[in-house]
Design a protein around this motif. Structure first.
Motif, mmCIF file in Angstrom:
data_model
loop_
_atom_site.group_PDB
_atom_site.id
_atom_site.type_symbol
_atom_site.label_atom_id
_atom_site.label_comp_id
_atom_site.label_asym_id
_atom_site.label_seq_id
_atom_site.Cartn_x
_atom_site.Cartn_y
_atom_site.Cartn_z
ATOM 1 N N ARG A 150 0.862 -1.192 0.000
ATOM 2 C CA ARG A 150 0.000 0.000 0.000
ATOM 3 C C ARG A 150 0.895 1.237 0.000
ATOM 4 N N VAL A 151 0.711 2.108 -0.985
ATOM 5 C CA VAL A 151 1.628 3.236 -1.128
ATOM 6 C C VAL A 151 0.949 4.602 -1.048
ATOM 7 N N ASP A 152 -0.375 4.632 -0.869
ATOM 8 C CA ASP A 152 -1.008 5.940 -0.694
ATOM 9 C C ASP A 152 -0.945 6.388 0.756
ATOM 10 N N ARG A 153 -0.675 5.440 1.658
ATOM 11 C CA ARG A 153 -0.443 5.764 3.070
ATOM 12 C C ARG A 153 0.916 5.183 3.438
ATOM 13 N N THR A 154 1.936 6.022 3.420
ATOM 14 C CA THR A 154 3.300 5.515 3.584
ATOM 15 C C THR A 154 3.767 5.515 5.032
ATOM 16 N N GLY A 155 2.942 6.000 5.958
ATOM 17 C CA GLY A 155 3.290 5.924 7.369
ATOM 18 C C GLY A 155 4.288 6.983 7.798
ATOM 19 N N SER A 156 4.844 6.784 8.992
ATOM 20 C CA SER A 156 5.729 7.790 9.587
ATOM 21 C C SER A 156 7.136 7.764 9.001
ATOM 22 N N VAL A 157 7.483 6.679 8.310
ATOM 23 C CA VAL A 157 8.797 6.592 7.654
ATOM 24 C C VAL A 157 8.567 6.290 6.166
ATOM 25 N N PRO A 158 8.103 7.294 5.409
ATOM 26 C CA PRO A 158 7.681 7.042 4.023
ATOM 27 C C PRO A 158 8.781 6.520 3.123
ATOM 28 N N TRP A 159 10.049 6.880 3.393
ATOM 29 C CA TRP A 159 11.112 6.416 2.505
ATOM 30 C C TRP A 159 11.263 4.896 2.559
ATOM 31 N N VAL A 160 10.935 4.286 3.699
ATOM 32 C CA VAL A 160 11.012 2.826 3.798
ATOM 33 C C VAL A 160 9.991 2.187 2.859
ATOM 34 N N ARG A 161 8.744 2.677 2.911
ATOM 35 C CA ARG A 161 7.698 2.134 2.045
ATOM 36 C C ARG A 161 8.017 2.401 0.571
ATOM 37 N N LEU A 162 8.553 3.574 0.274
ATOM 38 C CA LEU A 162 8.887 3.903 -1.110
ATOM 39 C C LEU A 162 10.036 3.045 -1.623
ATOM 40 N N GLU A 163 11.009 2.758 -0.766
ATOM 41 C CA GLU A 163 12.108 1.878 -1.173
ATOM 42 C C GLU A 163 11.597 0.463 -1.416
ATOM 43 N N ARG A 195 9.902 6.933 -12.800
ATOM 44 C CA ARG A 195 8.738 7.810 -12.958
ATOM 45 C C ARG A 195 7.625 7.435 -11.976
ATOM 46 N N VAL A 196 7.373 6.139 -11.822
ATOM 47 C CA VAL A 196 6.309 5.700 -10.917
ATOM 48 C C VAL A 196 6.655 6.041 -9.474
ATOM 49 N N VAL A 197 7.893 5.765 -9.071
ATOM 50 C CA VAL A 197 8.293 6.050 -7.689
ATOM 51 C C VAL A 197 8.229 7.545 -7.410
ATOM 52 N N ARG A 198 8.656 8.362 -8.377
ATOM 53 C CA ARG A 198 8.573 9.821 -8.209
ATOM 54 C C ARG A 198 7.122 10.259 -8.013
ATOM 55 N N SER A 199 6.214 9.617 -8.735
ATOM 56 C CA SER A 199 4.801 9.991 -8.610
ATOM 57 C C SER A 199 4.254 9.650 -7.229
ATOM 58 N N LEU A 200 4.859 8.666 -6.569
ATOM 59 C CA LEU A 200 4.411 8.256 -5.235
ATOM 60 C C LEU A 200 5.034 9.107 -4.130
ATOM 61 N N ASP A 201 6.151 9.748 -4.451
ATOM 62 C CA ASP A 201 6.914 10.504 -3.448
ATOM 63 C C ASP A 201 6.326 11.907 -3.297
ATOM 64 N N ARG A 202 5.190 11.978 -2.615
ATOM 65 C CA ARG A 202 4.471 13.252 -2.504
ATOM 66 C C ARG A 202 5.198 14.269 -1.631
ATOM 67 N N PHE A 203 6.081 13.798 -0.750
ATOM 68 C CA PHE A 203 6.743 14.705 0.190
ATOM 69 C C PHE A 203 8.209 14.950 -0.159
ATOM 70 N N GLY A 204 8.654 14.411 -1.294
ATOM 71 C CA GLY A 204 10.021 14.647 -1.729
ATOM 72 C C GLY A 204 11.079 14.020 -0.842
ATOM 73 N N VAL A 205 10.749 12.889 -0.193
ATOM 74 C CA VAL A 205 11.698 12.287 0.752
ATOM 75 C C VAL A 205 12.861 11.604 0.044
ATOM 76 N N LEU A 206 12.701 11.304 -1.247
ATOM 77 C CA LEU A 206 13.777 10.633 -1.975
ATOM 78 C C LEU A 206 14.664 11.612 -2.731
ATOM 79 N N GLU A 207 14.423 12.907 -2.541
ATOM 80 C CA GLU A 207 15.248 13.915 -3.229
ATOM 81 C C GLU A 207 16.671 13.890 -2.687
#
Length: 207
Positions: A150-163, A195-207
Motif C-alpha cells: 500500500r503506497v497511498d499511506r506511507t506511514g511515519s517513515v515514508p522512505w522505507v515504504r517507497l524503497e 517515474r512511478v516512484v517519483r509519482s508516489l513521493d508526494r513529500f520529496g523524501v527521496l530527493e
C-alpha cells in the motif's frame, strides 16, 4: 446456495476455484490452512492464512476502487474470499505467460499503463509477472495481490515504504522484460520505475 464446480489454478499457498452463486460464475481463492513441511513429517498448520486472505482482499479492493483492471472482490470469510470470475463458457481467462500476442508492443503499453494506474490507486504489485496477468477481452487484468504494498499511506517513515515499492517494481519489470524479450520488445524499466516512484513521493523524501 453456492456450488463449487472445480479448480481453476493451484498456487504455492492458495488455490482458486470456480463456483456458481445463484447461477452466476464467481472465483473463490482459498488459502491453505496447512502447508507441507520440507523436513518431512506431517503437515504444519499455517496460522497466518486469515491475515493473508484479508490483506489480498483489501489490496484488490483498493485497486478496484481506483478503477484498475482487477477482479472485483465480493466477500471474505476467514482464509478465503470471493471475486469476479474472469473467463467465458470456454474456460478461465489465460495467463499472459500462456498467450501468443499479436501486437506485443501495444499490449506492453497497456500493461505499463495498468501498473501506473495501480500505483495511482495506492497499490504496488509485489509479484508482477506474466503469470499474474490474465488476458481477458484483449486487456491485461492483474491478479494475485497477496504481497502487494500500500503506497497511498506511507506511514511515519515514508522512505522505507517507497524503497520497498521501488524494489518490488524493479523485480516486476525484470520479469516483464524477460517475457516480452521473447518478442524482441524492449522494456525501458529503469525510466519507468523512476517515474512511478517519483509519482508516489508526494513529500520529496527521496530527493
Amino acid at each position: 446456495a453456492m456450488e463449487v464446480k472445480g479448480l481453476i489454478s493451484a498456487g504455492k499457498e492458495a488455490d482458486v476455484y470456480l463456483a456458481l452463486y445463484r447461477d452466476v460464475p464467481i472465483a473463490i481463492k482459498a488459502y491453505r490452512l496447512y502447508r507441507t513441511s520440507h523436513r518431512g513429517g506431517g503437515p504444519i498448520k499455517h496460522d497466518s492464512t486469515g491475515w493473508m486472505a484479508a490483506h489480498e482482499y483489501e489490496m484488490t479492493r483498493q485497486a478496484w476502487k481506483g478503477g484498475c483492471l482487477v477482479p472485483a472482490v465480493a466477500r471474505r470469510v476467514e482464509n478465503m474470499f470471493s471475486m469476479r470470475y474472469l473467463g467465458d463458457e470456454d474456460g478461465p481467462a489465460p495467463r499472459l505467460h500462456d498467450v501468443r500476442l499479436e501486437d506485443p508492443d501495444a499490449f506492453l503499453d497497456e500493461v505499463l499503463r495498468g501498473v501506473e494506474a495501480l500505483a495511482g490507486a495506492g497499490v504496488v504489485h509485489a509479484d508482477l509477472s506474466a503469470y499474474n496477468i490474465l488476458v481477458h477481452d484483449g486487456k491485461p487484468w492483474f491478479i494475485d495481490f497477496s504481497e502487494a504494498i500500500r503506497v497511498d499511506r506511507t506511514g511515519s517513515v515514508p522512505w522505507v515504504r517507497l524503497e520497498e515499492a521501488k524494489v518490488a517494481l524493479d523485480r516486476g519489470m525484470r520479469a516483464l522484460r524477460a517475457y516480452f524479450g521473447r518478442y524482441d520488445v524492449e522494456v525501458e524499466s529503469d525510466v519507468f520505475v523512476e517515474r512511478v516512484v517519483r509519482s508516489l513521493d508526494r513529500f520529496g523524501v527521496l530527493e
